[in-house]
Design a protein around this motif. Structure first.
Motif, PDB file in Angstrom:
ATOM      1  N   ILE A   1       0.906  -1.137  -0.107  1.00 32.50           N
ATOM      2  CA  ILE A   1       0.005   0.008   0.004  1.00 32.50           C
ATOM      3  C   ILE A   1       0.948   1.336  -0.215  1.00 32.50           C
ATOM      4  O   ILE A   1       1.786   1.255   0.883  1.00 32.50           O
ATOM      5  N   GLU A   2       0.743   2.048  -0.859  1.00 34.11           N
ATOM      6  CA  GLU A   2       1.217   3.489  -0.826  1.00 34.11           C
ATOM      7  C   GLU A   2       0.789   4.323   0.236  1.00 34.11           C
ATOM      8  O   GLU A   2      -0.133   4.203   0.756  1.00 34.11           O
ATOM      9  N   GLU A   3       1.829   4.983   1.019  1.00 34.51           N
ATOM     10  CA  GLU A   3       1.851   5.430   2.098  1.00 34.51           C
ATOM     11  C   GLU A   3       0.621   6.503   1.942  1.00 34.51           C
ATOM     12  O   GLU A   3      -0.332   7.036   2.760  1.00 34.51           O
ATOM     13  N   SER A   4       0.388   7.395   0.676  1.00 33.98           N
ATOM     14  CA  SER A   4      -0.689   8.122   0.333  1.00 33.98           C
ATOM     15  C   SER A   4      -2.036   7.463   0.500  1.00 33.98           C
ATOM     16  O   SER A   4      -2.962   8.439   0.909  1.00 33.98           O
ATOM     17  N   ALA A   5      -2.053   6.410   0.400  1.00 33.19           N
ATOM     18  CA  ALA A   5      -3.548   5.694   0.464  1.00 33.19           C
ATOM     19  C   ALA A   5      -3.978   5.581   2.033  1.00 33.19           C
ATOM     20  O   ALA A   5      -5.038   5.816   2.064  1.00 33.19           O
ATOM     21  N   LEU A   6      -2.975   5.711   2.946  1.00 31.77           N
ATOM     22  CA  LEU A   6      -3.324   5.746   4.539  1.00 31.77           C
ATOM     23  C   LEU A   6      -3.992   7.284   4.625  1.00 31.77           C
ATOM     24  O   LEU A   6      -4.917   7.275   5.577  1.00 31.77           O
ATOM     25  N   ALA A   7      -3.605   8.360   3.870  1.00 31.98           N
ATOM     26  CA  ALA A   7      -4.421   9.628   4.037  1.00 31.98           C
ATOM     27  C   ALA A   7      -5.409   9.855   3.136  1.00 31.98           C
ATOM     28  O   ALA A   7      -6.206  10.947   3.276  1.00 31.98           O
ATOM     29  N   ALA A   8      -5.646   9.140   2.276  1.00 31.50           N
ATOM     30  CA  ALA A   8      -6.811   9.433   1.221  1.00 31.50           C
ATOM     31  C   ALA A   8      -8.098   8.878   1.981  1.00 31.50           C
ATOM     32  O   ALA A   8      -8.482   7.692   2.206  1.00 31.50           O
ATOM     33  N   GLY A   9      -8.774   9.943   2.588  1.00 31.05           N
ATOM     34  CA  GLY A   9     -10.021   9.683   3.410  1.00 31.05           C
ATOM     35  C   GLY A   9     -11.260   9.162   2.730  1.00 31.05           C
ATOM     36  O   GLY A   9     -11.678   9.666   1.452  1.00 31.05           O
ATOM     37  N   PHE A  10     -12.188   8.278   3.489  1.00 29.62           N
ATOM     38  CA  PHE A  10     -13.552   8.033   2.853  1.00 29.62           C
ATOM     39  C   PHE A  10     -14.354   8.105   4.181  1.00 29.62           C
ATOM     40  O   PHE A  10     -13.935   7.403   5.266  1.00 29.62           O
ATOM     41  N   GLY A  11     -15.158   8.652   4.222  1.00 34.35           N
ATOM     42  CA  GLY A  11     -16.402   8.639   5.281  1.00 34.35           C
ATOM     43  C   GLY A  11     -16.090   9.598   6.377  1.00 34.35           C
ATOM     44  O   GLY A  11     -16.550   9.344   7.699  1.00 34.35           O
ATOM     45  N   GLY A  12     -14.763  10.343   6.397  1.00 35.65           N
ATOM     46  CA  GLY A  12     -14.511  11.163   7.640  1.00 35.65           C
ATOM     47  C   GLY A  12     -13.472  10.276   8.557  1.00 35.65           C
ATOM     48  O   GLY A  12     -13.087   9.342   8.354  1.00 35.65           O
ATOM     49  N   ALA A  13     -13.440  11.187   9.641  1.00 32.49           N
ATOM     50  CA  ALA A  13     -12.119  10.689  10.641  1.00 32.49           C
ATOM     51  C   ALA A  13     -12.526   9.465  11.506  1.00 32.49           C
ATOM     52  O   ALA A  13     -11.866   8.592  11.531  1.00 32.49           O
ATOM     53  N   GLU A  14     -13.918   9.264  11.854  1.00 33.76           N
ATOM     54  CA  GLU A  14     -14.297   8.251  12.575  1.00 33.76           C
ATOM     55  C   GLU A  14     -13.900   6.759  11.736  1.00 33.76           C
ATOM     56  O   GLU A  14     -13.329   5.792  12.279  1.00 33.76           O
ATOM     57  N   VAL A  15     -14.495   6.874  10.503  1.00 28.10           N
ATOM     58  CA  VAL A  15     -14.495   5.653   9.563  1.00 28.10           C
ATOM     59  C   VAL A  15     -12.938   5.412   9.318  1.00 28.10           C
ATOM     60  O   VAL A  15     -12.425   4.264   9.292  1.00 28.10           O
ATOM     61  N   MET A  16     -12.195   6.365   9.041  1.00 27.42           N
ATOM     62  CA  MET A  16     -10.868   6.261   8.439  1.00 27.42           C
ATOM     63  C   MET A  16     -10.100   5.450   9.795  1.00 27.42           C
ATOM     64  O   MET A  16      -9.092   4.832   9.625  1.00 27.42           O
ATOM     65  N   ALA A  17     -10.028   6.131  10.892  1.00 22.56           N
ATOM     66  CA  ALA A  17      -9.417   5.883  12.188  1.00 22.56           C
ATOM     67  C   ALA A  17      -9.880   4.360  12.608  1.00 22.56           C
ATOM     68  O   ALA A  17      -8.917   3.356  12.716  1.00 22.56           O
ATOM     69  N   GLY A  18     -11.086   3.757  12.239  1.00 26.70           N
ATOM     70  CA  GLY A  18     -11.433   2.540  12.513  1.00 26.70           C
ATOM     71  C   GLY A  18     -10.761   1.605  11.309  1.00 26.70           C
ATOM     72  O   GLY A  18     -10.150   0.520  11.761  1.00 26.70           O
TER      73      GLY A  18
END
Length: 225
Positions: free
Chosen positions: A116-133
């Motif tokens: 996984i490219e590191e940039s994909a870790l920051a490409a958000g879907f669904g907001g902070a809660e969804v991405m953190a989970g």
């Protein structure tokens, strides 16, 4: 075709020529054709391929791999796809199909190598809660004994291991590439070998273990910043 190759004294070309013949009508499918009834069928149709594959090699530059997604993240991704392509609303059914497909992860006979490219870790879907989970789930999945997770870090010079299109390798049987307008399936042995070589080069540039988890943790911290 086999007889012709034997007659010409080039039996080594038989696999590539047969693969080319079979690929003519099946290698490229437009999304509008594959998904004309919605996303559910497209998700369910991949299940037999996942069930017979023993070695998965997955590279994603801008989104997290489907087999490692949470239900909430998948819902956001498929909702965005459905909206972009103006598809019938069967998101709940499509999400359920993808979640069912993830059961292959629990089979220790299968191996999953995910880059996984590191940039994909920051490409958000669904907001902070969804991405953190989702990122927390990614760390948990990386602990599975049959899963290898590599993070390709931001770097000013990666040499030949530059980012390419997302691709999914299923054993040495086929490679699936998802493009903007359609789905490409590569089955020619020489082309599959090229993707295997690229995957190996990207693997050499990736971070694993503690180093990979630290990048994911940093992405979680950035979400809360």
């Amino acid at each position: 075709m086999r007889a012709w190759c034997e007659h010409c004294g080039v039996p080594d070309q038989i696999p590539d020529l047969i693969a080319s013949l079979r690929a003519v009508e099946t290698m490229w499918v437009e999304w509008r054709r594959m998904e004309r009834s919605g996303l559910r069928h497209a998700q369910e149709s991949r299940l037999p391929l996942y069930q017979r594959t023993r070695h998965f090699r997955i590279y994603t530059p801008n989104i997290l791999p489907g087999v490692l997604q949470t239900k909430a993240y998948t819902t956001e991704v498929l909702t965005a796809i459905g909206r972009r392509r103006a598809l019938p609303d069967d998101i709940a059914e499509a999400v359920a199909a993808r979640m069912m497909r993830q059961q292959v992860l629990r089979d220790s006979r299968r191996r999953f190598a995910c880059l996984i490219e590191e940039s994909a870790l920051a490409a958000g879907f669904g907001g902070a809660e969804v991405m953190a989970g989702q990122l927390g789930h990614l760390i948990a999945m990386s602990a599975l004994p049959n899963v290898s997770l590599g993070i390709l870090p931001f770097h000013p010079d990666r040499g030949g291991a530059w980012p390419v299109e997302a691709f999914y390798m299923f054993d040495d049987e086929q490679v699936a590439i998802e493009l903007v307008s359609g789905h490409l399936t590569v089955t020619q042995p020489r082309e599959i070998a090229m993707y295997a070589q690229v995957f190996a080069e990207l693997s050499d540039a990736a971070l694993y273990g503690v180093a990979a988890r630290s990048r994911i943790t940093a992405a979680i911290d950035a979400i809360g910043a």
